[in-house]
Design a protein around this motif. Structure first.
Motif, PDB file in Angstrom:
ATOM      1  N   LYS A 167      11.421 -12.933 -17.655  1.00 16.14           N
ATOM      2  CA  LYS A 167      11.418 -11.847 -18.638  1.00 16.14           C
ATOM      3  C   LYS A 167      10.430 -12.135 -19.756  1.00 16.14           C
ATOM      4  O   LYS A 167      10.259 -13.280 -20.168  1.00 16.14           O
ATOM      5  CB  LYS A 167      12.817 -11.618 -19.204  1.00 16.14           C
ATOM      6  CG  LYS A 167      13.404 -12.858 -19.908  1.00 16.14           C
ATOM      7  CD  LYS A 167      14.870 -12.732 -20.174  1.00 16.14           C
ATOM      8  CE  LYS A 167      15.671 -12.999 -18.924  1.00 16.14           C
ATOM      9  NZ  LYS A 167      15.591 -14.397 -18.457  1.00 16.14           N
ATOM     10  N   GLU A 168       9.783 -11.100 -20.217  1.00 17.73           N
ATOM     11  CA  GLU A 168       8.842 -11.224 -21.327  1.00 17.73           C
ATOM     12  C   GLU A 168       9.463 -10.773 -22.637  1.00 17.73           C
ATOM     13  O   GLU A 168       9.191 -11.331 -23.696  1.00 17.73           O
ATOM     14  CB  GLU A 168       7.585 -10.390 -21.041  1.00 17.73           C
ATOM     15  CG  GLU A 168       6.813 -10.815 -19.802  1.00 17.73           C
ATOM     16  CD  GLU A 168       6.229 -12.207 -19.917  1.00 17.73           C
ATOM     17  OE1 GLU A 168       5.955 -12.657 -21.054  1.00 17.73           O
ATOM     18  OE2 GLU A 168       6.062 -12.871 -18.868  1.00 17.73           O
ATOM     19  N   SER A 196      10.199 -10.143 -28.150  1.00 15.75           N
ATOM     20  CA  SER A 196       9.424 -11.148 -27.417  1.00 15.75           C
ATOM     21  C   SER A 196       9.824 -12.559 -27.859  1.00 15.75           C
ATOM     22  O   SER A 196      10.439 -12.739 -28.914  1.00 15.75           O
ATOM     23  CB  SER A 196       7.931 -10.948 -27.671  1.00 15.75           C
ATOM     24  OG  SER A 196       7.620 -11.261 -29.024  1.00 15.75           O
ATOM     25  N   ARG A 197       9.440 -13.510 -27.035  1.00 15.69           N
ATOM     26  CA  ARG A 197       9.707 -14.916 -27.348  1.00 15.69           C
ATOM     27  C   ARG A 197       9.053 -15.311 -28.666  1.00 15.69           C
ATOM     28  O   ARG A 197       9.685 -15.969 -29.508  1.00 15.69           O
ATOM     29  CB  ARG A 197       9.168 -15.795 -26.212  1.00 15.69           C
ATOM     30  CG  ARG A 197       9.386 -17.289 -26.404  1.00 15.69           C
ATOM     31  CD  ARG A 197       8.756 -18.068 -25.266  1.00 15.69           C
ATOM     32  NE  ARG A 197       9.016 -19.492 -25.410  1.00 15.69           N
ATOM     33  CZ  ARG A 197       9.536 -20.250 -24.454  1.00 15.69           C
ATOM     34  NH1 ARG A 197       9.886 -19.715 -23.302  1.00 15.69           N
ATOM     35  NH2 ARG A 197       9.729 -21.545 -24.652  1.00 15.69           N
ATOM     36  N   GLU A 198       7.804 -14.943 -28.856  1.00 12.29           N
ATOM     37  CA  GLU A 198       7.063 -15.321 -30.068  1.00 12.29           C
ATOM     38  C   GLU A 198       7.709 -14.735 -31.320  1.00 12.29           C
ATOM     39  O   GLU A 198       7.801 -15.400 -32.351  1.00 12.29           O
ATOM     40  CB  GLU A 198       5.613 -14.851 -29.962  1.00 12.29           C
ATOM     41  CG  GLU A 198       4.797 -15.553 -28.883  1.00 12.29           C
ATOM     42  CD  GLU A 198       5.164 -15.115 -27.475  1.00 12.29           C
ATOM     43  OE1 GLU A 198       5.729 -13.994 -27.331  1.00 12.29           O
ATOM     44  OE2 GLU A 198       4.915 -15.882 -26.525  1.00 12.29           O
ATOM     45  N   ARG A 199       8.185 -13.490 -31.206  1.00  9.60           N
ATOM     46  CA  ARG A 199       8.793 -12.828 -32.371  1.00  9.60           C
ATOM     47  C   ARG A 199      10.113 -13.486 -32.752  1.00  9.60           C
ATOM     48  O   ARG A 199      10.391 -13.698 -33.928  1.00  9.60           O
ATOM     49  CB  ARG A 199       9.018 -11.347 -32.041  1.00  9.60           C
ATOM     50  CG  ARG A 199       9.357 -10.486 -33.233  1.00  9.60           C
ATOM     51  CD  ARG A 199       8.156 -10.259 -34.122  1.00  9.60           C
ATOM     52  NE  ARG A 199       8.475  -9.294 -35.160  1.00  9.60           N
ATOM     53  CZ  ARG A 199       9.100  -9.591 -36.303  1.00  9.60           C
ATOM     54  NH1 ARG A 199       9.470 -10.829 -36.542  1.00  9.60           N
ATOM     55  NH2 ARG A 199       9.351  -8.671 -37.201  1.00  9.60           N
ATOM     56  N   LEU A 200      10.924 -13.816 -31.763  1.00 10.80           N
ATOM     57  CA  LEU A 200      12.206 -14.464 -32.047  1.00 10.80           C
ATOM     58  C   LEU A 200      11.981 -15.866 -32.590  1.00 10.80           C
ATOM     59  O   LEU A 200      12.669 -16.299 -33.526  1.00 10.80           O
ATOM     60  CB  LEU A 200      13.065 -14.521 -30.786  1.00 10.80           C
ATOM     61  CG  LEU A 200      14.444 -15.189 -30.945  1.00 10.80           C
ATOM     62  CD1 LEU A 200      15.275 -14.493 -32.007  1.00 10.80           C
ATOM     63  CD2 LEU A 200      15.177 -15.209 -29.598  1.00 10.80           C
ATOM     64  N   LEU A 248      14.977 -21.281 -26.631  1.00  5.07           N
ATOM     65  CA  LEU A 248      14.205 -20.173 -26.085  1.00  5.07           C
ATOM     66  C   LEU A 248      14.066 -20.263 -24.565  1.00  5.07           C
ATOM     67  O   LEU A 248      13.938 -19.246 -23.876  1.00  5.07           O
ATOM     68  CB  LEU A 248      12.814 -20.123 -26.730  1.00  5.07           C
ATOM     69  CG  LEU A 248      12.780 -19.736 -28.217  1.00  5.07           C
ATOM     70  CD1 LEU A 248      11.384 -19.920 -28.779  1.00  5.07           C
ATOM     71  CD2 LEU A 248      13.260 -18.306 -28.431  1.00  5.07           C
ATOM     72  N   GLU A 249      14.121 -21.482 -24.031  1.00  2.00           N
ATOM     73  CA  GLU A 249      14.042 -21.662 -22.580  1.00  2.00           C
ATOM     74  C   GLU A 249      15.219 -20.993 -21.858  1.00  2.00           C
ATOM     75  O   GLU A 249      15.097 -20.606 -20.703  1.00  2.00           O
ATOM     76  CB  GLU A 249      14.006 -23.148 -22.227  1.00  2.00           C
ATOM     77  CG  GLU A 249      12.656 -23.789 -22.411  1.00  2.00           C
ATOM     78  CD  GLU A 249      12.626 -25.223 -21.913  1.00  2.00           C
ATOM     79  OE1 GLU A 249      13.653 -25.668 -21.341  1.00  2.00           O
ATOM     80  OE2 GLU A 249      11.596 -25.885 -22.077  1.00  2.00           O
ATOM     81  N   GLY A 250      16.337 -20.904 -22.543  1.00  2.00           N
ATOM     82  CA  GLY A 250      17.482 -20.231 -21.953  1.00  2.00           C
ATOM     83  C   GLY A 250      17.375 -18.718 -21.966  1.00  2.00           C
ATOM     84  O   GLY A 250      18.121 -18.029 -21.259  1.00  2.00           O
ATOM     85  N   LEU A 251      16.438 -18.198 -22.761  1.00  2.00           N
ATOM     86  CA  LEU A 251      16.294 -16.760 -22.932  1.00  2.00           C
ATOM     87  C   LEU A 251      15.116 -16.176 -22.181  1.00  2.00           C
ATOM     88  O   LEU A 251      15.204 -15.121 -21.568  1.00  2.00           O
ATOM     89  CB  LEU A 251      16.154 -16.427 -24.429  1.00  2.00           C
ATOM     90  CG  LEU A 251      17.389 -16.648 -25.290  1.00  2.00           C
ATOM     91  CD1 LEU A 251      16.997 -16.641 -26.777  1.00  2.00           C
ATOM     92  CD2 LEU A 251      18.422 -15.570 -25.020  1.00  2.00           C
ATOM     93  N   TYR A 252      13.985 -16.879 -22.225  1.00  2.00           N
ATOM     94  CA  TYR A 252      12.731 -16.325 -21.742  1.00  2.00           C
ATOM     95  C   TYR A 252      12.133 -17.147 -20.611  1.00  2.00           C
ATOM     96  O   TYR A 252      12.479 -18.316 -20.420  1.00  2.00           O
ATOM     97  CB  TYR A 252      11.698 -16.248 -22.876  1.00  2.00           C
ATOM     98  CG  TYR A 252      12.103 -15.314 -23.998  1.00  2.00           C
ATOM     99  CD1 TYR A 252      11.780 -13.960 -23.951  1.00  2.00           C
ATOM    100  CD2 TYR A 252      12.793 -15.802 -25.110  1.00  2.00           C
ATOM    101  CE1 TYR A 252      12.145 -13.103 -24.977  1.00  2.00           C
ATOM    102  CE2 TYR A 252      13.161 -14.954 -26.148  1.00  2.00           C
ATOM    103  CZ  TYR A 252      12.842 -13.606 -26.077  1.00  2.00           C
ATOM    104  OH  TYR A 252      13.204 -12.764 -27.098  1.00  2.00           O
ATOM    105  N   SER A 253      11.216 -16.519 -19.916  1.00  3.29           N
ATOM    106  CA  SER A 253      10.448 -17.246 -18.908  1.00  3.29           C
ATOM    107  C   SER A 253       9.454 -18.150 -19.625  1.00  3.29           C
ATOM    108  O   SER A 253       9.151 -17.956 -20.791  1.00  3.29           O
ATOM    109  CB  SER A 253       9.684 -16.249 -18.032  1.00  3.29           C
ATOM    110  OG  SER A 253       8.879 -15.397 -18.825  1.00  3.29           O
TER     111      SER A 253
END
Length: 290
Positions: free
Chosen positions: A25-26, A59-63, A284-289
């Protein structure tokens, strides 16, 4: 250290993946992200505060940017530039306080510093015995007495001995005080005051040991200790044994006190310096690719 700290979050990451799914997921919808963060034991009010600043698809960067702001605190750096450097280790029974002291002693000794232990948890005979066993295993001296003796006196004797014999670091155990027991709070204040009298100019840190398996419920406990003696830093234990890793965000956000170390196992070497970037990346590894 990077891999060790991230590995300690495995249970938390698995809990998060149960919510968001394991597929690549992105971006994550805000409502799903809210559920995942709460599942990781981040306080609801903090989650709402975070999400209010984020778009509907996150997005990952935003979070990462928002999570990073929570750890905008004084640096968790320890500089042994005067001796003895006194550490008062504080926390309730069962948090892993005595074992944490042993891990700190092992770490500092490996870093080339001389260490002396003070068994000022005279409330429990088992605590004195446990710390004594660790002192023997680690080959470091210990100042101790029998159960029921004055813990402030042990504190004074430990610091005085460290000063007289030129030790770099004094690690002092304190009784696992229940935060709702006024007499034990007063005793803790006495220990802090007597440590200053033993060596008025000694650099000193009061480190609170928190059990990660208690999650956000540890916040109230920590608040009381901070009000009583003023905590300088936090050591988190048992992070590898809980799915509540997100509670560290809540604890830091509430107390505004830096985390210094994290316990990631039972062995004497299983203590790592806390690094906010490594911790956030692990979450974040648990949330995003990748």
């Amino acid at each position: 250290m990077f891999k060790i700290l991230k590995k300690s979050l495995n249970k938390t990451k698995e809990a998060i993946k149960q919510i968001v799914g394991a597929e690549k997921k992105e971006k994550i919808p805000k409502d799903l992200l809210e559920e995942a963060l709460i599942e990781a034991d981040i306080d609801y009010d903090l989650v709402e505060k975070l999400l209010n600043k984020l778009p509907n698809e996150v997005s990952r960067e935003r979070l990462k940017k928002e999570l990073d702001k929570i750890f905008n605190l004084p640096e968790n750096k320890i500089e042994i530039n005067d001796k003895p450097y006194v550490f008062l280790i504080i926390g309730v029974n069962g948090a892993g306080k005595t074992t944490t002291i042993a891990k700190l002693a092992y770490k500092f000794k490996n870093d080339g510093y001389s260490v002396i232990l003070g068994a000022a948890d005279t409330f429990r005979a088992a605590a004195i015995e446990q710390l004594s066993r660790w002192a023997e295993i680690l080959d470091v001296p210990i100042i101790k007495t029998r159960q029921g003796h004055d813990p402030a006196a042990i504190t004074y004797d430990t610091i005085s001995s460290a000063k007289a014999k030129g030790f770099d670091i004094a690690l002092i155990d304190t009784a696992g005080r229940l935060h709702n027991k006024k007499n034990l709070q007063n005793e803790l204040k006495k220990i802090v005051n007597i440590s200053k009298k033993a060596y008025p100019n000694a650099p000193q840190k009061k480190l609170l040991v928190i059990d990660a398996t208690q999650g956000s419920s540890a916040i109230n406990q920590a608040k009381i200790f901070n009000e009583v003696v003023g905590i300088d830093g936090i050591i988190v234990t048992k992070l590898d044994g809980t799915a509540k890793g997100g509670s560290l965000f809540s604890i830091v956000n509430e107390l505004k006190i830096p985390i210094y170390f994290v316990g990631v196992g039972e062995k004497k070497e299983d203590l790592v310096k806390f690094d906010k970037n490594e911790f956030i990346e692990g979450m974040l590894e648990g949330l995003y690719s990748e």
